[in-house]
Design an enzyme around this catalytic site. Structure first.
Site, PDB file in Angstrom:
ATOM      1  N   SER A  42       0.850  -1.183   0.000  1.00 24.09           N
ATOM      2  CA  SER A  42       0.000   0.000   0.000  1.00 24.09           C
ATOM      3  C   SER A  42       0.891   1.240   0.000  1.00 24.09           C
ATOM      4  CB  SER A  42      -0.907  -0.002   1.219  1.00 24.09           C
ATOM      5  OG  SER A  42      -0.123   0.251   2.370  1.00 24.09           O
ATOM      6  N   LYS A  43       0.266   2.383  -0.192  1.00 24.04           N
ATOM      7  CA  LYS A  43       1.021   3.653  -0.264  1.00 24.04           C
ATOM      8  C   LYS A  43       1.892   3.856   0.957  1.00 24.04           C
ATOM      9  CE  LYS A  43      -0.353   6.678  -3.670  1.00 24.04           C
ATOM     10  NZ  LYS A  43      -1.756   6.520  -4.042  1.00 24.04           N
TER      11      LYS A  43
END
Ligand code: GLU
Length: 491
Positions: free
Chosen positions: A243-244
């Site tokens: 994820s980011k």
């Protein structure tokens, strides 16, 4: 056979960590084999592709030093060829016209769902009489082109996963040219890779299910099959898709955070590849020497920010001071501007004494993991005023009165004629003070470090004293004592 590989990103976002790793593996493979690395921008999704994303990908590759031998080529430029290839499949009978409408297909899919059977195209248009098919086309009935998938297993030897097999019947006749005349993705990829004479396709695991279809298309088009290697996914530390928060961001964001390209490259290489021994720190040359696709691991890789920091620290330590100086000047200059000042005001002498700066960088570069951390270590050597870090003050200046007294004593001793003659002499002076005051050396050294550096960590304190020089070091020790007096007075 000359090795030719490609990196084929879609310009729908920045160059993220996963893409950069795919690019790196291809680049290393090409370098190792004396082959050619090319970039193909897969921009056929007109709605999502943007020139600024292409630029961001080029910038990311350039920062990492993954220079292109050819390209960039753009997939959209090949649409006519993709179409010609699809029509040649029709002519040879490897593909057929499919007149089924979107509504009909949707209804059949619904029906399959209702009765609980899997859906695959049933091949009905493939059984149309050739004359009927031509007549319907002549009457301008819309059609797509579908590939006739032979009833046999599709197998290949994957460079990473070994033998791969998709059983007969697992792939239904799939579309290669839509009724609006646009070629589908798998056809475009095969057409482009064949045209560019790509010998090895190295890409993410997420493309595994495309590969049997692409193999069929190579065969149907009579083109030479490349070798395929599918690199495992990168997972976040929580075992979930990246994820980011941990890594699914632009590689250029790591440049902004002060990582070196060589640290990032080293980190990317170790995500999913191992040299087979316990070596971890590699420069680009070392990676090129050591890399081989058969050492790419089958299991997914884990993104570990801690590891990136550690590796980057090793690369900062290995970098020549001259290569780091520019970044240090830039970071400290930016901070000065943010305070409405300039570097000459906040760090007098820093810009005009490159040799001293280099010496100090060499002294401190063994510890910091990022360029801003390096700048924080360099800063006190030049700063017009030291800023005392709160944590360090709490920890090492717990007893202001006593510490002020110790520091004054130290200033007196270090003020002596020959105290600064060399590192050994400095050490014996400082230890001498501890002995005189009958305290452990740490009780002198740690508060002294805060006085000189404003921080609780630094390289060896005697080296720090020497690098700082007599005048500045003494002024700082006295200033710290004064600061502590003021604390006592207001307590
Ligand atoms: N454009 C595809 C992607 O960005 C890569 C296709 C390929 O490497 O074959 O995932």
């Amino acid at each position: 056979m000359a090795v030719r590989v490609r990196f084929a990103p879609s310009p729908t976002g920045f160059l993220h960590v996963g893409g950069a790793r795919t690019a790196l593996f291809n680049w290393l493979f090409a370098r190792r084999a004396g082959g050619t690395f090319l970039l193909r921008v897969e921009d056929t999704d007109r709605a999502r592709s943007r020139p600024e994303h292409t630029q961001a990908i080029l910038d990311g590759l350039a920062w990492l030093g993954l220079e292109l031998d050819e390209g960039p080529a753009f997939q959209a430029d090949g649409v006519e060829r993709h179409r010609r290839d699809a029509l040649s499949l029709l002519r040879q009978g490897a593909a057929y016209r499919c007149f089924c409408t979107a509504e009909e297909l949707a209804a059949r899919r619904e029906e399959a769902k209702r009765v609980g059977s899997g859906y695959g195209y049933d091949g009905r248009c493939g059984r149309l009489d050739a004359a009927v098919s031509s007549a319907r086309a002549d009457a301008e009935e819309a059609f797509a082109l579908r590939v006739r998938v032979p009833r046999e297993a599709i197998e290949w030897e994957d460079m990473v996963h070994g033998p791969m097999s998709f059983p007969a019947g697992s792939i239904d006749d799939f579309i290669v040219l839509r009724s609006d005349g646009t070629p589908v993705y798998n056809l475009a990829v095969v057409s482009d890779d064949a045209e560019a004479a790509i010998t090895h396709v190295i890409r993410g695991d997420d493309h595994l299910s495309n590969t049997p279809k692409q193999i069929l298309l190579y065969r149907a088009l009579g083109r030479t099959l490349p070798a395929f290697g599918h690199v495992p996914l990168i997972l976040g530390p929580d075992g979930k898709r990246l994820s980011k928060r941990h890594g699914a961001m632009s590689v250029l964001a790591y440049r902004e955070e002060g990582y070196l390209p060589q640290g990032m490259l080293n980190f990317l290489a170790l995500m999913g590849w191992s040299p087979g021994d316990d070596r971890e720190v590699f420069d680009v040359g070392g990676l090129t020497q050591a890399f081989s696709v058969d050492r790419v691991l089958k299991k997914s890789a884990v993104f570990d920010l801690e590891k990136l920091g550690w590796l980057n620290g090793r690369h900062i330590a290995d970098a020549p001071a001259g290569d780091l100086a520019g970044a240090v000047v830039e970071i400290l200059g930016r901070e000065a501007r943010e305070e409405g000042r300039d570097l000459a005001g906040t760090h007098p002498g820093l810009e005009i004494s490159p040799e001293r700066l280099a010496r100090i960088i060499d002294l401190v570069k063994g510890r910091p993991r990022t360029l801003p951390a390096l700048a924080r270590q360099v800063s006190p050597f030049f700063a017009a005023t030291v800023r005392y870090d709160d944590g360090a003050v709490k920890r090492f200046w717990k007893r202001p009165e006593e510490t002020a007294f110790h520091l004054r004593h130290l200033a007196e001793r270090l003020g002596g004629e020959a105290a600064f003659s060399d590192v050994e002499r400095l050490e014996s002076e400082v230890r001498g003070v501890a002995a005189e005051l009958e305290v452990g050396a740490g009780r002198i050294i740690n508060p002294l470090r805060v006085a000189l550096m404003g921080q609780g960590v630094s390289p060896g304190i005697f080296e720090v004293l020497e690098a700082m020089g007599r005048e500045r070091a003494l002024a700082r020790v006295r200033a710290a004592a004064g600061f502590l007096d003021a604390r006592v007075a207001t307590a």
